[in-house]
Design an enzyme around this catalytic site. Structure first.
Site, PDB file in Angstrom:
ATOM      1  N   LEU A  10       0.814  -1.216   0.000  1.00  0.00           N
ATOM      2  CA  LEU A  10       0.000   0.000   0.000  1.00  0.00           C
ATOM      3  C   LEU A  10       0.845   1.263   0.000  1.00  0.00           C
ATOM      4  O   LEU A  10       0.315   2.369  -0.103  1.00  0.00           O
ATOM      5  CB  LEU A  10      -0.940   0.006   1.211  1.00  0.00           C
ATOM      6  CG  LEU A  10      -1.919  -1.156   1.291  1.00  0.00           C
ATOM      7  CD1 LEU A  10      -2.738  -1.084   2.570  1.00  0.00           C
ATOM      8  CD2 LEU A  10      -2.815  -1.186   0.065  1.00  0.00           C
ATOM      9  N   CYS A  11       2.156   1.125   0.105  1.00  0.00           N
ATOM     10  CA  CYS A  11       3.083   2.252   0.190  1.00  0.00           C
ATOM     11  C   CYS A  11       3.768   2.483  -1.151  1.00  0.00           C
ATOM     12  O   CYS A  11       4.421   1.585  -1.687  1.00  0.00           O
ATOM     13  CB  CYS A  11       4.128   1.957   1.271  1.00  0.00           C
ATOM     14  SG  CYS A  11       5.483   3.141   1.340  1.00  0.00           S
ATOM     15  N   GLY A  12       3.624   3.685  -1.679  1.00  0.00           N
ATOM     16  CA  GLY A  12       4.246   4.028  -2.961  1.00  0.00           C
ATOM     17  C   GLY A  12       5.761   3.907  -2.931  1.00  0.00           C
ATOM     18  O   GLY A  12       6.375   3.441  -3.893  1.00  0.00           O
ATOM     19  N   ARG A  15       6.551   0.272  -3.178  1.00  0.00           N
ATOM     20  CA  ARG A  15       6.298  -0.233  -4.536  1.00  0.00           C
ATOM     21  C   ARG A  15       7.391   0.233  -5.505  1.00  0.00           C
ATOM     22  O   ARG A  15       7.851  -0.540  -6.350  1.00  0.00           O
ATOM     23  CB  ARG A  15       4.927   0.214  -5.036  1.00  0.00           C
ATOM     24  CG  ARG A  15       3.770  -0.478  -4.350  1.00  0.00           C
ATOM     25  CD  ARG A  15       2.443  -0.212  -5.046  1.00  0.00           C
ATOM     26  NE  ARG A  15       2.148   1.198  -5.232  1.00  0.00           N
ATOM     27  CZ  ARG A  15       1.486   1.970  -4.380  1.00  0.00           C
ATOM     28  NH1 ARG A  15       1.052   1.465  -3.224  1.00  0.00           N
ATOM     29  NH2 ARG A  15       1.242   3.236  -4.652  1.00  0.00           N
TER      30      ARG A  15
END
Length: 140
Positions: A10-12, A15
């Site tokens: 969920l963390c850019g 990712r």
């Protein structure tokens, strides 16, 4: 070479870091640390090997940080570690482990310093920020 990433999908930042690792030609071992938190010993090791203090390895913007009063400077490292183990969302992410070292990859391009093949070619983050241009020049 084995690469391990302690990842939050969920963390850019996490990712982007994972994408750079994959673009380097390696499929890493992905540890979904919110579901499978590291052990106390592993967490201490990650923090120590990354050169961070325990407090630097924490996500201070999470509501639970304030709720638990973790901003108290009198709290010991052991107490902060216990809070991170009980609430893994407090572990700042992502941690990446390679043969070249351990980094908390915030910003994500810090992973390039420990990849076996940092010449990953052009790379643009999800938000459009160019990390490496088409000529292979690192911009950030």
């Amino acid at each position: 070479m084995t690469i391990t990433i302690y990842h939050n999908p969920l963390c850019g930042t996490s990712r982007n870091t994972l994408a750079m690792i994959r673009q380097s030609g390696v499929e890493p071992e992905i540890v979904p640390y919110l579901e499978t938190p590291p052990t106390r010993e592993t967490l201490r090791d990650l923090i120590a090997r990354s050169g961070l203090t325990v407090r630097e390895a924490m996500r201070t913007k999470e509501p639970v940080y304030a709720e638990l009063g973790l901003d108290d400077p009198a709290l010991s490292d052991a107490a902060l570690i216990e809070a991170m183990l009980a609430h893994p969302i407090l572990i700042n992410r992502p941690f990446v482990v390679t043969e070249k070292g351990v980094r908390q990859c915030r910003p994500s391009e810090l992973v390039l310093d420990i990849l076996p093949n940092p010449d990953i070619g052009p790379f643009t983050k999800e938000d459009g920020e160019v990390v490496i241009d088409k000529d292979g020049k690192r911009l950030v």
